[in-house]
Enzyme design. Structure first.
Site, PDB file in Angstrom:
ATOM      1  CE  LYS A  51       6.423   7.633  -1.647  1.00  0.00           C
ATOM      2  NZ  LYS A  51       5.774   6.851  -0.759  1.00  0.00           N
TER       3      LYS A  51
ATOM      4  CE  LYS B  17      -1.195   7.106  -6.420  1.00  0.00           C
ATOM      5  NZ  LYS B  17      -0.283   6.201  -5.978  1.00  0.00           N
TER       6      LYS B  17
ATOM      7  CE  LYS C  44      -1.850  11.030  -0.520  1.00  0.00           C
ATOM      8  NZ  LYS C  44      -1.426   9.912  -0.737  1.00  0.00           N
TER       9      LYS C  44
HETATM   10  P1  TYM Z   1       2.689   4.819   0.084  1.00  0.00           P
HETATM   11  O1  TYM Z   1       3.961   4.333  -0.304  1.00  0.00           O
HETATM   12  O2  TYM Z   1       1.820   5.823  -0.863  1.00  0.00           O
HETATM   13  O3  TYM Z   1       2.715   5.394   1.750  1.00  0.00           O
HETATM   14  C1  TYM Z   1       3.416   4.501   2.677  1.00  0.00           C
HETATM   15  C2  TYM Z   1       2.565   4.698   3.916  1.00  0.00           C
HETATM   16  O4  TYM Z   1       2.609   6.179   4.340  1.00  0.00           O
HETATM   17  C3  TYM Z   1       1.323   6.588   4.574  1.00  0.00           C
HETATM   18  N1  TYM Z   1       1.011   8.131   4.186  1.00  0.00           N
HETATM   19  C4  TYM Z   1       0.645   9.218   4.767  1.00  0.00           C
HETATM   20  N2  TYM Z   1       0.502   9.047   6.321  1.00  0.00           N
HETATM   21  C5  TYM Z   1      -0.081  10.156   6.711  1.00  0.00           C
HETATM   22  N3  TYM Z   1      -0.021  11.319   6.044  1.00  0.00           N
HETATM   23  C6  TYM Z   1       0.333  11.335   4.759  1.00  0.00           C
HETATM   24  N4  TYM Z   1       0.178  12.631   4.036  1.00  0.00           N
HETATM   25  C7  TYM Z   1       0.646  10.177   4.114  1.00  0.00           C
HETATM   26  N5  TYM Z   1       1.180  10.101   3.027  1.00  0.00           N
HETATM   27  C8  TYM Z   1       1.292   8.429   2.997  1.00  0.00           C
HETATM   28  C9  TYM Z   1       0.391   5.677   3.607  1.00  0.00           C
HETATM   29  O5  TYM Z   1      -1.054   5.549   4.127  1.00  0.00           O
HETATM   30  C10 TYM Z   1       1.074   4.225   3.674  1.00  0.00           C
HETATM   31  O6  TYM Z   1       0.870   3.703   4.914  1.00  0.00           O
HETATM   32  N6  TYM Z   1       0.003   0.946  -1.304  1.00  0.00           N
HETATM   33  C11 TYM Z   1       0.687   1.325  -0.306  1.00  0.00           C
HETATM   34  C12 TYM Z   1       2.084   0.490  -0.067  1.00  0.00           C
HETATM   35  C13 TYM Z   1       1.944  -1.127   0.116  1.00  0.00           C
HETATM   36  C14 TYM Z   1       1.143  -1.459   1.339  1.00  0.00           C
HETATM   37  C15 TYM Z   1       0.924  -2.700   1.350  1.00  0.00           C
HETATM   38  C16 TYM Z   1       0.805  -1.093   2.476  1.00  0.00           C
HETATM   39  C17 TYM Z   1       1.802  -2.068  -0.776  1.00  0.00           C
HETATM   40  N7  TYM Z   1       1.384  -3.173  -0.190  1.00  0.00           N
HETATM   41  C18 TYM Z   1       0.256  -3.681   2.114  1.00  0.00           C
HETATM   42  C19 TYM Z   1       0.100  -1.874   3.583  1.00  0.00           C
HETATM   43  C20 TYM Z   1       0.122  -3.183   3.325  1.00  0.00           C
HETATM   44  C21 TYM Z   1       1.223   2.766  -0.582  1.00  0.00           C
HETATM   45  O7  TYM Z   1       1.161   3.161  -1.966  1.00  0.00           O
HETATM   46  O8  TYM Z   1       1.806   3.439   0.363  1.00  0.00           O
END
Ligand code: TYM
Length: 329
Positions: A199, A114, A196
């Site tokens: 969004k 990032k 990957k």
């Molecule tokens: P975020 O918002 O980027 O993504 C949410 C969830 O989606 C999963 N993910 C994917 N899984 C498979 N293939 C992909 N291409 C893909 N893109 C995203 C991510 O692994 C995630 O599980 N930091 C976290 C949000 C968060 C969180 C937490 C998660 C904040 N606090 C506490 C767990 C526990 C995030 O940015 O996810």
């Protein structure tokens, strides 16, 4: 028997993709079982690590909550809340920051990625983000954290922080574990299957949004990048083909061997249409429920308010315990 606690979150930056759904959200739904108690949140504080538009953030936070319900989160059973509505997360984050080494944060691959992507805004929040995420998890005493592959490193950091804190100040936190799906912990982009699906991809053909119309989903899969091999197989280096087969298995419940056998002798055209149809079947009902909740503002407000109250009560207990442990009370 004591219930296992589950916690997970998603950032309200754009509409979630099929990757978010297969990698995480579907697992969130499936984990709502009698032997578990799940907390799910829209991680709006995390969304501030990149420049944001306040109006957009407010709208996206709201639509993310509606979409989580549409994906099958039952708010009567699992508190569903907005992260910033539970102020204890940010407070615990300070204590945990004092238990985290910079060396550990330097190793976080997401920070490296990032900060390359947003080189004009490498802020301290982007750097300490995994500490806040550890607070999100540890404050509920979560045993399991359903996430996709890209968040595994952050959950592992939360484990290390919990263990270090417990060793220094006595048993305070549950040591959590990441939980990933059998298929699709890392769904790849449709245009660039070596990265990957995201969004925030600038090319909309690279990802399937959870709100894409069926005809758009079909079109995007038809355009998906594959390779020049004549057969359909799950094999080393065949990123595009592997990704399509993985999505197919995730959406149909078939094993990889069954999927490969089904497309023996077939071309990519047949595979792409079959994958698109499987995805549409999974996503269409979600879109209908989403629209219903977006139209009922009062109900959505009631749900997240109640969720924040339930989550806040639990969070305060852990925060008090942690404050006492370090000598603040
Ligand atoms: P975020 O918002 O980027 O993504 C949410 C969830 O989606 C999963 N993910 C994917 N899984 C498979 N293939 C992909 N291409 C893909 N893109 C995203 C991510 O692994 C995630 O599980 N930091 C976290 C949000 C968060 C969180 C937490 C998660 C904040 N606090 C506490 C767990 C526990 C995030 O940015 O996810």
């Amino acid at each position: 028997m004591e219930k296992k606690i589950i916690l997970s979150g998603i950032k309200p930056t754009g509409i979630p993709t099929l990757g978010n759904y297969i990698g995480a959200l579907r697992n969130w739904r499936q984990m709502q079982e009698d032997d578990k108690y799940c907390y799910y949140m829209v991680a709006d504080l995390h969304a501030l690590t990149v420049r944001n538009d306040p109006k957009e953030l407010r709208e996206q936070t709201r639509s993310m909550a509606a979409l989580l319900i549409a994906c099958g989160i039952d708010p009567e059973r699992s508190p569903l809340f907005i992260q910033s509505h539970v102020h204890q997360h940010a407070e615990l984050s300070w204590l945990l920051g004092c238990t985290t080494y910079m060396g550990e944060l330097n190793r976080m691959t997401q920070f490296k990625d990032k900060s390359q992507k947003h080189s004009d805004n490498i802020n301290a929040g982007l750097y300490t983000y995994p500490v806040l995420m550890a607070a999100d998890i540890l404050i509920y005493g979560a045993h399991m954290v359903p996430v996709g592959d890209d968040q595994k490193q952050h959950v592992e950091l939360a484990r290390n922080i919990a263990i270090r804190f417990n060793n220094a100040f006595g048993e305070t936190f549950v040591v959590p574990e990441p939980v990933m799906p059998k298929f699709g912990a890392r769904i790849m982009g449709l245009q660039d299957p070596e990265h990957k699906m995201s969004k925030t991809d600038t090319n909309p053909n690279g990802y399937i949004s959870m709100l894409d119309e069926p005809a758009v989903i079909m079109k995007k899969f038809k355009k998906a990048v594959t390779d020049c091999e004549p057969t359909i197989a799950y094999a080393e280096g065949r990123h595009g083909c592997n990704n399509l087969l993985t999505i197919y298995c995730a959406c149909t419940g078939k094993t990889m061997a069954e999927a490969v056998a089904e497309f023996e002798g077939a071309g990519y055209g047949k595979l792409k249409v079959a994958v698109a149809e499987a995805v549409i079947a999974e996503i269409e009902p979600i879109q209908a429920t989403f629209k219903r909740y977006m139209d009922d503002e009062a109900e959505l407000d009631r749900i997240v308010k109640k969720g924040a109250q339930q989550a806040g009560e639990r969070a305060q207990l852990t925060l008090d315990k942690a404050y006492r442990a370090v000598g603040l009370r």
